[in-house]
Motif scaffolding. Structure first.
Motif: not given
Length: 359
Positions: A2-17
């Motif tokens: 899903d492109k929207s899901y990909l973009a959403r997680i990618a935009s906040r990826s720095a906080f997913y660690y």
């Protein structure tokens, strides 16, 4: 995907660690960043659908299917002289800009994904990099490092073939070997090539090995007969760990089984002799006995206040609220990770209430 899901997680990826530290063999600390399940899933998707389709150099001997420490050491086992160099801060020195041109060069890998090239490259860099640097802990980092180093590996291969040297790279460890003396000018050539890629050579780990000294490659030793060995010190350590576990029930079964697996791969005859020797101390196979002790081992949980966790860490813990007079409104987390005891100790030092459960 899903492109929207990909973009959403990618935009906040720095906080997913989730950040934590582990100790190196030399006593220093190594910083690791563990991605959340959501981010890790996307990193696996990028790895399988994009990164694994980009070719890497034959000189890269780590992070590839079928490669191992033993197989890498065998490349240099018949060489009398060995040169070893280490790259400073390897993963953190790799930035997203390194990957940008490579992805555009291999844009054909995006043909079957039904994704826009420019936006896909941007999302991939966000998913696989943190603060514009490759982090230790992301599942996509090893493959990216091999891709980034392909041109460097090619330059070193050409240089070494011209001089009849053998070249290989195992992650951040560079090895060059030969049956003739290796010219020390290799150090300067290596430094220049690394600087072109934005890396620095670690001079404290730069070594030349000759037949007069024990030749060591990625943690194993080469004997005078060109055989691979774990070394006397490690062999003795493994025997002691097995004995103390079987007799006194001391030690971590996971760690011991890991050492035995390594010994079996490098020195199968020594492994078989050890199994026979220590079988008299138990009524069953040693590996079975150690595995049973592992299952019967005491399990420890630390119940710590979630004030330590940022909101986006909640994916890794089970939250509950405890009605305690001193802290009636603080959410607590039942930690199941390997760092549960260390985290509990840190909490106690900082003055927060903790409860350690053992059973």
């Amino acid at each position: 995907m899903d492109k929207s899901y990909l973009a959403r997680i990618a935009s906040r990826s720095a906080f997913y660690y989730r950040d934590f530290k582990i100790k190196k063999r030399n006593g220093d600390e190594r910083r690791l960043a563990q991605p959340s399940p959501e981010l890790k899933t996307l990193q696996y998707w990028v790895l399988n659908n994009v990164l694994n389709k980009i070719p890497v150099s034959e000189a890269a001997c780590a992070y590839k299917k079928g490669d191992s420490i033993k197989k890498h050491a065998q490349l240099h086992s018949k060489s009398r002289f060995i040169f070893h160099a280490d790259i400073c801060d390897f993963f953190p020195s790799i930035h997203s800009s390194h990957l940008n041109d490579i992805l555009r060069t291999h844009k054909n890998v995006f043909d079957d994904l039904d994704l826009d090239l420019d936006s896909s490259i941007l999302d991939i860099k966000r998913i696989c990099f943190r603060k514009d640097a490759l982090c230790i802990g992301a599942v996509s980092s090893p493959a990216i490092s091999n891709i980034i180093m392909s041109s460097f590996d090619g330059a070193l291969l050409d240089y070494c073939k011209a001089k009849n040297y053998i070249y290989s790279r195992y992650a951040d460890d560079i090895y060059i070997s030969s049956n003739t003396y290796i010219d020390k000018s290799i150090v300067n050539f290596l430094r220049l090539e690394l600087e072109r890629k934005g890396f620095k050579i670690n001079y404290s780990k730069t070594k030349f090995y000759s037949p007069k000294y024990r030749r060591k490659i990625t943690g194993v030793f080469l004997t005078e007969k060109s055989q691979i060995s774990v070394g006397t010190e490690r062999r003795t350590k493994i025997k002691k760990m097995v004995y103390e576990k079987l007799i006194y029930n001391k030690g971590n079964p996971d760690e011991i089984l890991g050492h035995l697996s390594f010994l079996k791969d490098i020195e199968p005859n020594t492994y078989n002799n050890l199994i026979i020797k220590y079988s008299k101390y138990c009524d069953e196979d040693i590996i079975t006995a150690l595995s049973r002790k592992k299952q019967q081992g005491q399990r420890v949980f630390a119940l710590c206040p979630c004030v330590h966790f940022k909101p986006f860490y909640r994916w890794s813990v089970s939250l509950t609220r405890l009605a305690r007079p001193s802290t009636p409104h603080i959410p607590f987390a039942l930690l199941r990770s390997q760092r549960r005891l260390e985290f509990a100790e840190e909490s106690a030092v900082r003055g927060f209430p903790i409860l350690v459960l053992e059973y």
